[in-house]
Scaffold this motif. Structure first.
Motif, short mmCIF file in Angstrom:
data_model
loop_
_atom_site.label_atom_id
_atom_site.label_comp_id
_atom_site.label_asym_id
_atom_site.label_seq_id
_atom_site.Cartn_x
_atom_site.Cartn_y
_atom_site.Cartn_z
N LEU A 1 45.44 67.14 10.48
CA LEU A 1 45.33 68.85 10.22
C LEU A 1 44.39 68.81 8.68
O LEU A 1 44.33 70.14 8.18
CB LEU A 1 46.26 69.78 9.84
CG LEU A 1 47.27 69.51 11.09
CD1 LEU A 1 48.57 70.14 11.32
CD2 LEU A 1 46.40 70.07 12.48
N GLN A 2 44.32 67.49 8.09
CA GLN A 2 43.00 67.69 6.80
C GLN A 2 41.94 69.18 7.19
O GLN A 2 41.04 68.44 8.37
CB GLN A 2 42.47 67.03 6.74
CG GLN A 2 42.03 66.56 5.06
CD GLN A 2 42.71 66.62 4.37
OE1 GLN A 2 43.95 66.20 4.29
NE2 GLN A 2 42.91 67.41 3.27
N ASP A 3 41.78 70.08 6.52
CA ASP A 3 40.93 71.25 6.51
C ASP A 3 40.44 71.64 7.75
O ASP A 3 39.31 72.60 7.51
CB ASP A 3 39.66 69.89 6.74
CG ASP A 3 38.86 68.78 4.56
OD1 ASP A 3 39.13 69.38 4.74
OD2 ASP A 3 37.90 68.25 6.38
N GLN A 4 42.20 71.82 8.13
CA GLN A 4 41.96 72.92 9.81
C GLN A 4 42.64 73.99 8.25
O GLN A 4 43.87 73.91 7.29
CB GLN A 4 42.90 72.60 9.95
CG GLN A 4 42.33 71.11 11.40
CD GLN A 4 41.09 71.82 11.78
OE1 GLN A 4 41.42 72.50 12.33
NE2 GLN A 4 39.92 71.21 11.53
N THR A 5 42.56 75.01 8.67
CA THR A 5 43.20 76.28 7.53
C THR A 5 43.72 77.12 9.18
O THR A 5 43.34 77.49 10.27
CB THR A 5 42.54 77.31 7.58
OG1 THR A 5 41.50 76.56 6.36
CG2 THR A 5 43.25 78.49 7.00
N ILE A 6 45.46 76.92 9.35
CA ILE A 6 45.76 78.03 10.26
C ILE A 6 46.50 79.17 9.49
O ILE A 6 47.08 79.48 8.76
CB ILE A 6 47.57 77.13 9.91
CG1 ILE A 6 46.66 75.45 11.15
CG2 ILE A 6 48.46 77.40 11.44
CD1 ILE A 6 47.77 74.05 11.24
N GLY B 1 48.12 68.00 6.04
CA GLY B 1 46.88 68.94 5.51
C GLY B 1 45.92 69.64 5.35
O GLY B 1 45.54 69.78 5.70
N ALA B 2 47.33 70.58 6.30
CA ALA B 2 46.66 71.73 6.70
C ALA B 2 46.77 72.95 5.38
O ALA B 2 47.84 72.56 4.97
CB ALA B 2 47.08 72.61 7.97
N LYS B 3 45.97 74.03 5.72
CA LYS B 3 45.89 74.81 4.71
C LYS B 3 46.63 76.12 5.77
O LYS B 3 46.08 77.08 5.97
CB LYS B 3 44.55 75.35 3.89
CG LYS B 3 44.50 76.42 3.16
CD LYS B 3 43.11 77.12 2.66
CE LYS B 3 43.15 77.84 2.06
NZ LYS B 3 41.85 78.68 1.24
N PHE C 1 53.65 58.06 9.26
CA PHE C 1 53.48 59.71 9.40
C PHE C 1 51.95 60.19 9.35
O PHE C 1 51.33 59.38 8.59
CB PHE C 1 54.16 60.42 8.35
CG PHE C 1 54.58 61.90 8.45
CD1 PHE C 1 54.90 62.71 9.01
CD2 PHE C 1 53.22 62.70 7.63
CE1 PHE C 1 55.24 63.60 8.52
CE2 PHE C 1 53.51 63.98 7.78
CZ PHE C 1 54.22 64.84 8.38
N PRO C 2 51.22 61.21 10.51
CA PRO C 2 49.42 61.55 10.45
C PRO C 2 49.96 62.40 9.09
O PRO C 2 49.14 63.41 9.81
CB PRO C 2 50.10 61.97 12.15
CG PRO C 2 51.05 62.89 12.25
CD PRO C 2 51.91 61.84 11.42
N PHE C 3 49.13 61.61 8.00
CA PHE C 3 49.15 62.63 6.86
C PHE C 3 48.01 63.61 6.54
O PHE C 3 47.69 64.75 6.12
CB PHE C 3 49.42 61.74 5.68
CG PHE C 3 50.41 61.40 5.47
CD1 PHE C 3 51.62 62.25 4.53
CD2 PHE C 3 50.80 59.89 5.56
CE1 PHE C 3 52.94 62.36 4.26
CE2 PHE C 3 51.97 59.75 5.13
CZ PHE C 3 53.42 60.66 4.82
N LYS C 4 46.82 63.06 7.66
CA LYS C 4 45.16 63.88 7.86
C LYS C 4 45.11 64.35 9.23
O LYS C 4 44.15 64.64 9.19
CB LYS C 4 44.74 62.57 7.51
CG LYS C 4 44.85 61.93 5.71
CD LYS C 4 43.64 61.40 5.99
CE LYS C 4 43.48 60.73 4.19
NZ LYS C 4 42.20 59.67 3.48
#
Length: 444
Positions: A241-246, A269-271, A236-239
């Protein structure tokens, strides 16, 4: 292993009252202080709003193909760890679809409660109940509830028609106050009604007078099921969307959002920040934009008239920031929507073309979309068609064992915008879902 009473509420067809009964049962036990978790069988955005209001907990989908058997197993197991009762609302008729609600019941050992609209029958009620119970060998069965019954005398006739009197779970009398209002895509959203909770309380009160509604904690143990956890997903690609704000559109016009899709994006990791295209004048600060489905056609004048938001959307797109727009979200991006009366309503004009509302369903069914990151499973369900000069960058394919009438749904791409009538289940391919919101993986 986790053990919990669980019931699947099904029917011989749509329109029998499954949602009302599922909501009533959930509301009844929730009012009594029990932890109730409700799931919806198959793709559906509207019923879960009512089921969530009734139970006080998020409602997720269970579908042996779209969400996958392992996903279903894990969600049921996790719910059973804390719940006093699990309720699964079926889809269409008990044996309709590939896979069907009956398939789900048999896979996980869920007993089936059949809800039958008995308003225009007497002795045939028993035959229908018998057929639902015995049509498939080995189907766990919990009984039958008669709905929209005319009188106590009518209820006795229905009960007498059962070959097995022990299968009788009671009758709900015909009462318009218990019905949940509908429109072309399904139930009216609970937030649109000032008396939504009162309707659910009325249904729960009515159910209290039935054998089903009088089941206590000990009686519920007859429905107990042992749920095993699903296998742990690999890679699972946990990171991703790290540091990405959607930014996510969410209001009365854009309300078709799977709770599990939100969970999936956050797990990567998305916010997520929410905004209302109906009320807000600009997008929140974000790296990517998600425009989910909903009812833009019912709010076309307000959406088209929000010129400040339209400019903010255009600036986002011109900056090359990703946009994923599905169904209603895509409709709003085109230049205009033509309603069923032929009137034109100007929309955001980010994509060239128009959408025309139809009086009949234009497309329905499970489909899948292959992207660079993988293949997303999902479905399509819409009452409009679109005309555009944009070529299809890709098209959906039918779910295994299904065939499409004509071509699959188009995926339109313009700059960093990707749009389609296709509703995606993000957890079916998290890598593909992440690609929808990352610049480097967008279509040129």
């Amino acid at each position: 292993m986790a053990r919990c009473p669980a019931i699947l509420i099904a029917a011989p067809a749509s329109g029998q009252g499954k949602t009302t009964v599922a909501c009533a049962l959930a509301r009844l036990h929730a009012r009594q202080g029990r932890q109730v978790r409700v799931f919806k069988c198959g793709p559906d955005f509207l019923d879960p709003h009512w089921l969530g209001l009734a139970s006080g907990a998020p409602v997720h989908q269970l579908d042996l193909w779209m969400t996958g058997e392992a996903d279903c197993a894990q969600r049921l197991h996790d719910a059973a760890l804390t719940a006093d009762l699990i309720i699964v609302e079926g889809v269409m008729g008990l044996f309709d679809g590939q896979p069907s609600a009956a398939d789900l019941a048999q896979r996980f050992g869920l007993k089936v409660l059949a809800v039958i609209n008995a308003s225009a029958m007497a002795g045939t009620f028993g035959a229908l109940a018998w057929g639902l119970q015995h049509y498939r060998e080995g189907l766990p069965f919990a009984g039958v509830l008669a709905n929209r019954v005319a009188s106590p005398g009518h209820a006795l006739m229905l009960q007498d028609g059962l070959r097995d009197p022990a299968q009788w779970r009671g009758a709900l009398m015909r009462n318009e106050a218990l019905s949940l209002p509908e429109r072309h895509l399904g139930l009216v959203m609970d937030q649109e009604l000032g008396d939504a909770l009162e309707r659910l309380d009325a249904a729960a009160d009515a159910l209290m007078d039935t054998p089903l509604g009088q089941m206590d904690v000990d009686a519920l143990q007859a429905w107990a099921v042992d749920f095993e956890a699903g296998p742990v997903p690999a890679g699972f690609p946990f990171k991703a969307l790290q540091d990405q704000t959607i930014a996510v559109a969410r209001d009365a016009a854009f309300c078709f959002i799977y709770a599990a899709n939100v969970d999936c994006l956050q797990a990567m990791g998305a916010k997520l920040v929410y905004f209302s295209p109906l009320a807000d004048e600009s997008l929140p600060k974000c790296d990517a934009l998600w425009l989910p489905g909903g009812y833009p056609e019912l709010h076309a004048q307000a959406l088209g008239g929000n010129t400040a938001l339209k400019a903010s959307l255009a600036a986002h797109a011109q900056a090359g920031k990703p946009v994923w727009a599905e169904c209603g979200g895509m409709m709003a991006l085109f230049e205009e929507i033509i309603d069923t009366e032929g009137a034109s309503h100007a929309m955001w004009g980010v994509l060239p073309g128009r959408v025309t509302m139809q009086k009949r369903l234009a497309a329905l069914g499970p489909q899948q979309l292959a992207l660079a990151g993988g293949t997303l499973r999902g479905h399509t369900f819409h009452y409009s068609t679109c005309a555009t000069d944009l070529p299809a960058a890709a098209r959906t394919q039918a779910a295994p064992g299904r065939t499409l009438r004509g071509e699959g749904e188009a995926l339109y791409a313009l700059g960093a915008i990707q749009a389609s009538y296709f509703h995606a289940w993000f957890a079916s391919s998290p890598d593909a879902a992440a690609s929808l919101f990352l610049k480097k993986k967008c279509h040129d």
